[in-house]
Design a protein around this motif. Sequence first.
Motif, short mmCIF file in Angstrom:
data_model
loop_
_atom_site.label_atom_id
_atom_site.label_comp_id
_atom_site.label_asym_id
_atom_site.label_seq_id
_atom_site.Cartn_x
_atom_site.Cartn_y
_atom_site.Cartn_z
N ALA A 1 0.43 9.06 -11.83
CA ALA A 1 1.41 9.29 -10.77
C ALA A 1 0.73 9.39 -9.41
O ALA A 1 1.23 8.87 -8.40
N VAL A 2 -0.42 10.04 -9.37
CA VAL A 2 -1.17 10.15 -8.11
C VAL A 2 -1.59 8.77 -7.61
O VAL A 2 -1.45 8.45 -6.42
N LYS A 3 -2.09 7.95 -8.52
CA LYS A 3 -2.54 6.60 -8.11
C LYS A 3 -1.37 5.75 -7.64
O LYS A 3 -1.50 4.99 -6.67
N MET A 4 -0.22 5.86 -8.32
CA MET A 4 0.94 5.05 -7.91
C MET A 4 1.51 5.53 -6.58
O MET A 4 2.19 4.76 -5.89
N ASN A 5 1.26 6.75 -6.21
CA ASN A 5 1.73 7.26 -4.92
C ASN A 5 0.72 7.04 -3.80
O ASN A 5 1.03 7.34 -2.63
N ASN A 6 -0.45 6.54 -4.15
CA ASN A 6 -1.51 6.35 -3.15
C ASN A 6 -2.24 5.04 -3.38
O ASN A 6 -3.48 4.98 -3.42
N THR A 7 -1.48 3.96 -3.52
CA THR A 7 -2.11 2.68 -3.81
C THR A 7 -2.78 2.08 -2.58
O THR A 7 -2.36 2.32 -1.44
N ALA A 8 -3.81 1.30 -2.83
CA ALA A 8 -4.40 0.50 -1.77
C ALA A 8 -3.47 -0.65 -1.43
O ALA A 8 -2.60 -1.02 -2.24
N SER A 9 -3.62 -1.23 -0.26
CA SER A 9 -2.87 -2.44 0.07
C SER A 9 -3.60 -3.66 -0.47
O SER A 9 -4.84 -3.72 -0.42
N ILE A 10 -2.85 -4.61 -0.97
CA ILE A 10 -3.49 -5.83 -1.46
C ILE A 10 -4.23 -6.55 -0.34
O ILE A 10 -5.16 -7.32 -0.60
N ASN A 11 -3.87 -6.29 0.92
CA ASN A 11 -4.55 -6.92 2.04
C ASN A 11 -5.98 -6.40 2.21
O ASN A 11 -6.78 -7.01 2.91
N ASP A 12 -6.27 -5.26 1.58
CA ASP A 12 -7.60 -4.66 1.70
C ASP A 12 -8.42 -4.82 0.41
O ASP A 12 -9.47 -4.19 0.26
N VAL A 13 -7.94 -5.66 -0.49
CA VAL A 13 -8.56 -5.78 -1.81
C VAL A 13 -9.26 -7.13 -1.97
O VAL A 13 -8.74 -8.16 -1.54
N SER A 14 -10.43 -7.10 -2.55
CA SER A 14 -11.14 -8.31 -2.97
C SER A 14 -11.33 -8.24 -4.48
O SER A 14 -11.48 -7.15 -5.05
N GLY B 1 0.82 -1.20 0.00
CA GLY B 1 0.00 0.00 0.00
C GLY B 1 0.86 1.25 0.00
O GLY B 1 2.08 1.20 0.19
N GLY B 2 0.24 2.39 -0.23
CA GLY B 2 0.98 3.65 -0.25
C GLY B 2 1.75 3.84 -1.54
O GLY B 2 1.26 3.52 -2.62
N VAL B 3 2.97 4.34 -1.43
CA VAL B 3 3.78 4.64 -2.62
C VAL B 3 4.29 3.35 -3.26
O VAL B 3 4.92 2.52 -2.59
N ALA B 4 4.01 3.19 -4.54
CA ALA B 4 4.54 2.06 -5.31
C ALA B 4 5.62 2.62 -6.24
O ALA B 4 5.33 3.45 -7.11
N PRO B 5 6.88 2.24 -6.05
CA PRO B 5 7.98 2.85 -6.82
C PRO B 5 7.86 2.57 -8.31
O PRO B 5 7.42 1.50 -8.73
N ILE B 6 8.25 3.56 -9.10
CA ILE B 6 8.23 3.44 -10.55
C ILE B 6 9.66 3.50 -11.06
O ILE B 6 10.43 4.38 -10.67
#
Length: 224
Positions: free
Chosen positions: A74-87, A50-55
């Motif tokens: 860029a905004v989405k990659m800097n504010n990603t959801a955590s896979i633990n919260d995804v279905s 989650g959070g920042v995903a490096p590019i």
Amino acid sequence: MKKKILFVVSSAAHIGPHNRATGNLLTEVAHPYQTFKKQGYDIDIASVNGGVAPIDMVELDDAMNLAFLADEGAVKMNNTASINDVSVDGYDAVFVPGGLAPVVDMPENPTVQKILADMYEKGGVVSAVCHGPVALINVKLNDGSYLIDGKNVTGFSIAEEENYAKEDVPFELEDALKQRGGQYSAASPWQPYVVTDGRLVTGQNPASATGVAESVIAILEPTT
């Protein structure tokens, strides 16, 4: 109803014994993202932590890459959801881009494996490009079989890795896919190559990223 795509990306910024800087390869995120967006699909991005995903910021002279960064990418990659919260409920396909980063935090990650297995078991499309198929090698289905066992697949080849990151990766992706029963094939190094086997789509390298997205769209939008 508008289709929804889930991008699952890495949180790793370094790899290997020399601590090589890495990330999710920009082209392999941006080109599929822009292709799905043009189709009118909704796209969410989740990362391992989650959070920042490096590019990995290569090819900044590429129009699709620049459009992605200038728009919401860029905004989405800097504010990603955590896979633990995804279905996977509500999503039609999952896509895993490459770069060296997924080699670090995806092969042994049970949550990544569950997302990919759940998507496939529910009848959705599972897709990945370049080093992204590393996320597939340990995915098991409900019957205990490996998802890629007996299926036609591709991914970053040994020939390509030789002059790219051979000293940084812990194993060859091509070998790992074969060891899990994948029927691996590849084109000449750095040439676009996409393999579709039912609802599984894999691409060999950065040049294949758009083709993977187009193949996913072809599955989700069958011609009558």
